[in-house]
Design a protein around this motif. Structure first.
Motif, PDB file in Angstrom:
ATOM      1  N   GLU A   1      18.736  52.491   9.744  1.00 18.76           N
ATOM      2  CA  GLU A   1      19.909  51.836   8.575  1.00 18.76           C
ATOM      3  C   GLU A   1      18.545  50.080   7.890  1.00 18.76           C
ATOM      4  O   GLU A   1      19.364  50.831   6.744  1.00 18.76           O
ATOM      5  N   ASN A   2      18.017  49.739   8.563  1.00 15.77           N
ATOM      6  CA  ASN A   2      17.690  48.268   7.590  1.00 15.77           C
ATOM      7  C   ASN A   2      16.474  49.132   6.851  1.00 15.77           C
ATOM      8  O   ASN A   2      16.157  47.851   6.185  1.00 15.77           O
ATOM      9  N   ILE A   3      16.047  49.564   7.225  1.00 18.34           N
ATOM     10  CA  ILE A   3      14.633  50.329   6.680  1.00 18.34           C
ATOM     11  C   ILE A   3      14.864  51.195   5.199  1.00 18.34           C
ATOM     12  O   ILE A   3      14.966  50.927   4.559  1.00 18.34           O
ATOM     13  N   GLY A   4      16.146  51.622   5.494  1.00 19.12           N
ATOM     14  CA  GLY A   4      16.854  52.387   4.143  1.00 19.12           C
ATOM     15  C   GLY A   4      17.006  51.480   3.741  1.00 19.12           C
ATOM     16  O   GLY A   4      17.226  51.659   2.047  1.00 19.12           O
ATOM     17  N   ASP A   5      18.122  50.333   3.780  1.00 23.58           N
ATOM     18  CA  ASP A   5      18.607  49.174   2.799  1.00 23.58           C
ATOM     19  C   ASP A   5      17.153  48.684   1.971  1.00 23.58           C
ATOM     20  O   ASP A   5      17.664  47.877   1.081  1.00 23.58           O
ATOM     21  N   ARG A   6      16.074  48.301   2.479  1.00 21.62           N
ATOM     22  CA  ARG A   6      14.347  47.701   2.490  1.00 21.62           C
ATOM     23  C   ARG A   6      14.594  48.626   1.932  1.00 21.62           C
ATOM     24  O   ARG A   6      13.427  47.887   0.651  1.00 21.62           O
ATOM     25  N   LYS A   7      14.148  49.646   1.891  1.00 23.84           N
ATOM     26  CA  LYS A   7      13.760  50.414   0.853  1.00 23.84           C
ATOM     27  C   LYS A   7      13.895  50.711  -0.486  1.00 23.84           C
ATOM     28  O   LYS A   7      14.177  50.623  -1.698  1.00 23.84           O
ATOM     29  N   ALA A   8      15.490  50.887  -0.448  1.00 26.53           N
ATOM     30  CA  ALA A   8      16.463  51.138  -1.571  1.00 26.53           C
ATOM     31  C   ALA A   8      16.200  49.275  -2.316  1.00 26.53           C
ATOM     32  O   ALA A   8      16.786  49.330  -4.073  1.00 26.53           O
ATOM     33  N   GLU A   9      16.097  48.447  -1.703  1.00 28.77           N
ATOM     34  CA  GLU A   9      16.312  46.801  -2.311  1.00 28.77           C
ATOM     35  C   GLU A   9      14.733  47.163  -3.107  1.00 28.77           C
ATOM     36  O   GLU A   9      14.859  46.451  -4.499  1.00 28.77           O
ATOM     37  N   ALA A  10      13.793  47.166  -2.094  1.00 33.61           N
ATOM     38  CA  ALA A  10      12.245  47.296  -2.326  1.00 33.61           C
ATOM     39  C   ALA A  10      12.797  47.980  -4.002  1.00 33.61           C
ATOM     40  O   ALA A  10      11.268  47.526  -4.957  1.00 33.61           O
ATOM     41  N   ILE A  11      13.374  49.384  -3.900  1.00 34.42           N
ATOM     42  CA  ILE A  11      12.851  50.203  -5.451  1.00 34.42           C
ATOM     43  C   ILE A  11      13.902  49.159  -6.153  1.00 34.42           C
ATOM     44  O   ILE A  11      13.724  49.482  -7.986  1.00 34.42           O
ATOM     45  N   LYS A  12      15.285  48.727  -6.183  1.00 40.18           N
ATOM     46  CA  LYS A  12      16.259  48.316  -6.814  1.00 40.18           C
ATOM     47  C   LYS A  12      14.959  47.100  -7.483  1.00 40.18           C
ATOM     48  O   LYS A  12      14.399  46.590  -8.691  1.00 40.18           O
ATOM     49  N   GLY A  13      14.129  45.959  -6.850  1.00 41.32           N
ATOM     50  CA  GLY A  13      13.257  45.530  -7.128  1.00 41.32           C
ATOM     51  C   GLY A  13      11.962  45.847  -8.777  1.00 41.32           C
ATOM     52  O   GLY A  13      11.860  44.848  -8.843  1.00 41.32           O
TER      53      GLY A  13
END
Length: 217
Positions: A106-118
């Motif tokens: 879940e944390n990895i998924g959240d980080r990937k989503a934030e990376a896409i936003k960034g």
């Protein structure tokens, strides 16, 4: 957050003593494990046992002494050390390898989503910067055109003021009207000259505008 006292239990007490020194904790005998449950809030277990080392009846027995403070079990042993039925007891929570893997995923998924936003934010900023940078060579021409129009308007207003009896209020109204006309007149030429990527060779439009309005004289 600071941790409290750390207790280390091992089937071989001498090995427990060695481990406790690494973690600056206190070694306890494996047989004392149940008694020490009332002293701690988190139990991390990883043994090679083929059977559960902690069962619901052991936990249920010590909960009154804990005054129902929550007790968390993190079972990283394979097979499991801690009976999952303990989860059914009030204020007792058991997490195993699968639960921890779910948290990590879940944390990895959240980080990937934030990376896409960034990445999207960076891309948008780059586009805005390019548009701003490309518009810099247009600014002198637009400023020169506005300046020429304002000079012409000022001269014509002065002629009107000299040849006619115009009150201060009327003079201000004429000035506002003139400014509005200039702004509206410049609106379309400004959009065309800026182009924002529409023109392959913006310099051609700038050259035509400067010659058409004789801005270099």
């Amino acid at each position: 957050n600071r941790t409290g006292e750390i207790f280390v239990a091992n089937r071989t007490f001498e090995r427990g003593v060695e481990l406790s020194k690494k973690f600056k904790g206190q070694a306890i005998r494996f047989e004392e494990l149940t008694n020490f449950l009332k002293e701690v809030d988190i139990i991390i277990s990883s043994t090679g046992s083929s059977d559960f080392i902690l069962r619901p009846e052991q936990v249920k027995m010590i909960m009154p002494n804990r005054r129902n403070r929550p007790l968390f079990f993190i079972d990283i042993a394979v097979p499991r050390d801690i009976d999952p039925k303990i989860n059914r007891l009030n204020n007792s929570y058991v997490y195993d390898i699968d639960d921890l893997k779910g948290v990590v995923d879940e944390n990895i998924g959240d980080r990937k989503a934030e990376a896409i936003k960034g990445e999207r934010i960076v891309d948008e900023a780059v586009i805005r910067f390019r548009e701003w940078y490309d518009s810099l060579d247009v600014v002198p021409t637009i400023v020169a055109l506005r300046s020429k129009l304002e000079i012409i308007a000022k001269k014509e207003i002065e002629k009107t003021m000299q040849s006619n009896s115009v009150s201060g209020t009327d003079s201000q109204a004429i000035q506002r009207m003139t400014d509005s006309i200039i702004n509206k007149f410049l609106h379309d030429p400004t959009l065309v000259l800026k182009g924002n990527g529409i023109h392959r060779d913006k310099s051609v439009y700038l050259d035509v505008a400067r010659k058409l309005f004789r801005l270099d004289k």
